[in-house]
Scaffold this motif. Structure first.
Motif, PDB file in Angstrom:
ATOM      1  N   PRO A  52      51.409  38.520  40.603  1.00  0.00           N
ATOM      2  CA  PRO A  52      52.789  37.938  39.850  1.00  0.00           C
ATOM      3  C   PRO A  52      52.805  36.497  39.481  1.00  0.00           C
ATOM      4  CG  PRO A  52      53.330  38.336  42.126  1.00  0.00           C
ATOM      5  CD  PRO A  52      52.010  38.737  42.057  1.00  0.00           C
ATOM      6  N   ALA A  53      52.295  35.777  40.063  1.00  0.00           N
ATOM      7  CA  ALA A  53      52.206  34.381  39.758  1.00  0.00           C
ATOM      8  C   ALA A  53      51.545  34.150  38.306  1.00  0.00           C
ATOM      9  CB  ALA A  53      51.145  33.516  40.675  1.00  0.00           C
ATOM     10  N   ARG A  54      52.175  33.006  37.773  1.00  0.00           N
ATOM     11  CA  ARG A  54      51.837  32.976  36.058  1.00  0.00           C
ATOM     12  C   ARG A  54      50.434  32.770  36.061  1.00  0.00           C
ATOM     13  NH1 ARG A  54      55.474  28.301  33.524  1.00  0.00           N
ATOM     14  NH2 ARG A  54      53.635  28.665  31.878  1.00  0.00           N
ATOM     15  N   ARG A  55      49.879  31.894  36.684  1.00  0.00           N
ATOM     16  CA  ARG A  55      48.127  31.668  36.661  1.00  0.00           C
ATOM     17  C   ARG A  55      47.584  32.880  36.543  1.00  0.00           C
ATOM     18  NH1 ARG A  55      50.235  29.906  41.294  1.00  0.00           N
ATOM     19  NH2 ARG A  55      48.782  30.221  43.204  1.00  0.00           N
ATOM     20  N   ALA A  56      48.095  33.647  37.437  1.00  0.00           N
ATOM     21  CA  ALA A  56      47.259  35.318  37.339  1.00  0.00           C
ATOM     22  C   ALA A  56      47.694  35.954  36.159  1.00  0.00           C
ATOM     23  CB  ALA A  56      47.687  35.947  38.785  1.00  0.00           C
ATOM     24  N   VAL A  57      48.848  36.085  35.827  1.00  0.00           N
ATOM     25  CA  VAL A  57      49.607  36.823  34.703  1.00  0.00           C
ATOM     26  C   VAL A  57      48.637  36.363  33.522  1.00  0.00           C
ATOM     27  CG1 VAL A  57      51.406  37.242  33.358  1.00  0.00           C
ATOM     28  CG2 VAL A  57      51.898  37.314  35.665  1.00  0.00           C
ATOM     29  N   GLU A  58      48.832  35.117  33.483  1.00  0.00           N
ATOM     30  CA  GLU A  58      47.990  34.467  31.938  1.00  0.00           C
ATOM     31  C   GLU A  58      46.573  34.762  31.842  1.00  0.00           C
ATOM     32  OE1 GLU A  58      49.381  30.495  31.606  1.00  0.00           O
ATOM     33  OE2 GLU A  58      51.214  30.966  31.537  1.00  0.00           O
ATOM     34  N   THR A  59      45.942  34.557  33.100  1.00  0.00           N
ATOM     35  CA  THR A  59      44.443  34.920  33.068  1.00  0.00           C
ATOM     36  C   THR A  59      44.247  36.312  32.725  1.00  0.00           C
ATOM     37  OG1 THR A  59      44.000  33.134  34.800  1.00  0.00           O
ATOM     38  CG2 THR A  59      42.346  34.772  34.657  1.00  0.00           C
ATOM     39  N   ALA A  60      45.123  37.299  33.322  1.00  0.00           N
ATOM     40  CA  ALA A  60      44.918  38.679  33.115  1.00  0.00           C
ATOM     41  C   ALA A  60      45.228  38.960  31.630  1.00  0.00           C
ATOM     42  CB  ALA A  60      45.857  39.464  34.114  1.00  0.00           C
ATOM     43  N   GLU A  61      46.030  38.318  30.895  1.00  0.00           N
ATOM     44  CA  GLU A  61      46.434  38.451  29.841  1.00  0.00           C
ATOM     45  C   GLU A  61      45.211  38.436  28.644  1.00  0.00           C
ATOM     46  OE1 GLU A  61      51.281  37.825  29.715  1.00  0.00           O
ATOM     47  OE2 GLU A  61      49.988  36.536  28.972  1.00  0.00           O
ATOM     48  N   LEU A  62      44.683  37.012  29.121  1.00  0.00           N
ATOM     49  CA  LEU A  62      43.678  36.759  28.447  1.00  0.00           C
ATOM     50  C   LEU A  62      42.338  37.772  28.417  1.00  0.00           C
ATOM     51  CD1 LEU A  62      43.852  33.002  28.709  1.00  0.00           C
ATOM     52  CD2 LEU A  62      44.113  33.996  26.621  1.00  0.00           C
ATOM     53  N   VAL A  63      42.140  37.941  29.736  1.00  0.00           N
ATOM     54  CA  VAL A  63      40.930  39.093  29.732  1.00  0.00           C
ATOM     55  C   VAL A  63      41.299  40.263  29.430  1.00  0.00           C
ATOM     56  CG1 VAL A  63      39.624  40.213  31.703  1.00  0.00           C
ATOM     57  CG2 VAL A  63      40.322  37.517  31.848  1.00  0.00           C
ATOM     58  N   ALA A  64      42.486  40.744  29.526  1.00  0.00           N
ATOM     59  CA  ALA A  64      42.736  42.258  28.930  1.00  0.00           C
ATOM     60  C   ALA A  64      42.592  42.256  27.628  1.00  0.00           C
ATOM     61  CB  ALA A  64      44.030  42.716  29.549  1.00  0.00           C
ATOM     62  N   ALA A  65      42.560  41.333  26.786  1.00  0.00           N
ATOM     63  CA  ALA A  65      42.688  41.268  25.506  1.00  0.00           C
ATOM     64  C   ALA A  65      41.068  41.731  25.011  1.00  0.00           C
ATOM     65  CB  ALA A  65      42.862  39.870  24.872  1.00  0.00           C
ATOM     66  N   ALA A  66      40.350  41.283  25.901  1.00  0.00           N
ATOM     67  CA  ALA A  66      38.812  42.023  25.740  1.00  0.00           C
ATOM     68  C   ALA A  66      38.593  43.440  26.094  1.00  0.00           C
ATOM     69  CB  ALA A  66      37.878  40.896  26.072  1.00  0.00           C
ATOM     70  N   LEU A  67      39.642  43.918  26.725  1.00  0.00           N
ATOM     71  CA  LEU A  67      39.439  45.473  27.222  1.00  0.00           C
ATOM     72  C   LEU A  67      40.587  46.353  26.703  1.00  0.00           C
ATOM     73  CD1 LEU A  67      39.036  44.170  31.008  1.00  0.00           C
ATOM     74  CD2 LEU A  67      37.249  44.866  29.380  1.00  0.00           C
ATOM     75  N   PRO A  68      40.433  46.544  25.301  1.00  0.00           N
ATOM     76  CA  PRO A  68      41.381  47.297  24.812  1.00  0.00           C
ATOM     77  C   PRO A  68      41.556  48.537  25.424  1.00  0.00           C
ATOM     78  CG  PRO A  68      39.667  47.137  23.372  1.00  0.00           C
ATOM     79  CD  PRO A  68      39.382  46.157  24.482  1.00  0.00           C
ATOM     80  N   GLY A  69      42.732  49.246  25.555  1.00  0.00           N
ATOM     81  CA  GLY A  69      43.134  50.486  26.230  1.00  0.00           C
ATOM     82  C   GLY A  69      43.125  50.413  27.760  1.00  0.00           C
ATOM     83  N   VAL A  70      42.622  49.641  28.418  1.00  0.00           N
ATOM     84  CA  VAL A  70      42.616  49.481  29.744  1.00  0.00           C
ATOM     85  C   VAL A  70      43.939  49.030  30.435  1.00  0.00           C
ATOM     86  CG1 VAL A  70      41.542  48.683  31.756  1.00  0.00           C
ATOM     87  CG2 VAL A  70      40.092  48.915  29.786  1.00  0.00           C
ATOM     88  N   PRO A  71      44.504  50.101  31.071  1.00  0.00           N
ATOM     89  CA  PRO A  71      45.774  49.598  31.407  1.00  0.00           C
ATOM     90  C   PRO A  71      46.009  48.452  32.653  1.00  0.00           C
ATOM     91  CG  PRO A  71      45.056  51.451  32.627  1.00  0.00           C
ATOM     92  CD  PRO A  71      43.933  51.268  31.593  1.00  0.00           C
ATOM     93  N   VAL A  72      46.945  47.636  32.591  1.00  0.00           N
ATOM     94  CA  VAL A  72      47.210  46.380  33.261  1.00  0.00           C
ATOM     95  C   VAL A  72      48.416  46.582  34.104  1.00  0.00           C
ATOM     96  CG1 VAL A  72      47.524  43.888  33.289  1.00  0.00           C
ATOM     97  CG2 VAL A  72      46.114  45.086  31.294  1.00  0.00           C
ATOM     98  N   HIS A  73      48.072  46.331  35.656  1.00  0.00           N
ATOM     99  CA  HIS A  73      49.198  46.540  36.388  1.00  0.00           C
ATOM    100  C   HIS A  73      49.345  45.081  37.427  1.00  0.00           C
ATOM    101  CE1 HIS A  73      48.620  50.696  35.591  1.00  0.00           C
ATOM    102  NE2 HIS A  73      47.458  50.587  36.007  1.00  0.00           N
ATOM    103  N   CYS A  74      50.733  44.842  37.525  1.00  0.00           N
ATOM    104  CA  CYS A  74      50.979  43.474  38.468  1.00  0.00           C
ATOM    105  C   CYS A  74      51.364  44.224  39.824  1.00  0.00           C
ATOM    106  CB  CYS A  74      52.098  43.008  37.661  1.00  0.00           C
ATOM    107  SG  CYS A  74      52.757  41.582  38.698  1.00  0.00           S
ATOM    108  N   ALA A  75      51.109  43.548  40.916  1.00  0.00           N
ATOM    109  CA  ALA A  75      51.150  43.996  42.147  1.00  0.00           C
ATOM    110  C   ALA A  75      51.253  42.949  43.174  1.00  0.00           C
ATOM    111  CB  ALA A  75      49.992  44.978  42.502  1.00  0.00           C
TER     112      ALA A  75
END
Length: 203
Positions: A52-75
């Protein structure tokens, strides 16, 4: 034989110029994440998980943009927490001083969350071949590597990972976990490689 390929990534570099504790990525951190995304583009992940930390959330958002259709979960289980209430006896003074900085709540909550992460990710799946990406923090990656290698519990200390470095573990029933890659930064130019250690350690 069913297997889990677990891709572990430390978040991009944190913006130390921002005020407050939960800060996002620096410009360097965003670039690190973009280069990681380019490397992982189109990989067949079944899910992306992040803390949930911002630095992890922002990293995940940038990486997930290259993975269309892959679900993203915060834990919370893959967040930034103390993985083990390590006894400082016999450790180097710097390690003992570091451990003394955690309060009683952190000493209880961190290991509990780490145990949840181990139970969830450090096992073979029931069937099939599963690839999952976990964008997390240095401590949890260190703990999972230590756990996979069956090293002494205190050996999570001293394992330092590059921002947006890539570590891959494979889990299968009946055989020990396999460390396939550790702290791989082939996608990052030298000036974007950072572990928090002095720069001359990285030559």
């Amino acid at each position: 034989m069913a297997s889990r390929l677990l891709y572990l990534v430390r978040h991009g570099e944190q913006d130390r110029a921002e005020e407050g504790g939960d800060t996002g990525l620096s410009a360097r951190g965003r670039r690190q994440a973009e280069l990681l995304a380019a490397r992982l583009r189109g990989a067949p992940f079944v899910a992306v998980h992040h803390g949930p930390a911002r630095r992890a959330v922002e990293t995940a958002e940038l990486v997930a943009a290259a993975l269309p259709g892959v679900p993203v979960h915060c834990a919370e289980s893959v967040g930034d927490h103390l993985p083990h209430d390590t006894d400082p006896a016999g450790l180097p003074p710097a390690y003992a001083e570091f451990l003394a900085g955690f309060d009683e709540r952190e000493r209880a909550d961190g290991p509990r969350r780490t145990a949840e992460a181990v139970a969830r990710f450090a096992t073979a799946p029931a069937e099939g071949d599963v690839r999952e990406l976990v964008i997390t923090h240095n401590f949890l990656i260190a703990w999972l590597v230590r756990h996979a290698l069956e090293a002494p519990e205190r050996r999570w200390l001293g394992l330092n990972h590059h921002n947006c470095g890539l570590t891959v573990l494979r889990y299968r029933d009946g055989v020990p976990p396999t460390l396939i890659a550790h702290n791989d930064v082939a996608h990052l130019p030298p000036d974007l490689r950072a572990t928090g250690l002095p720069a001359d350690y990285l030559l």
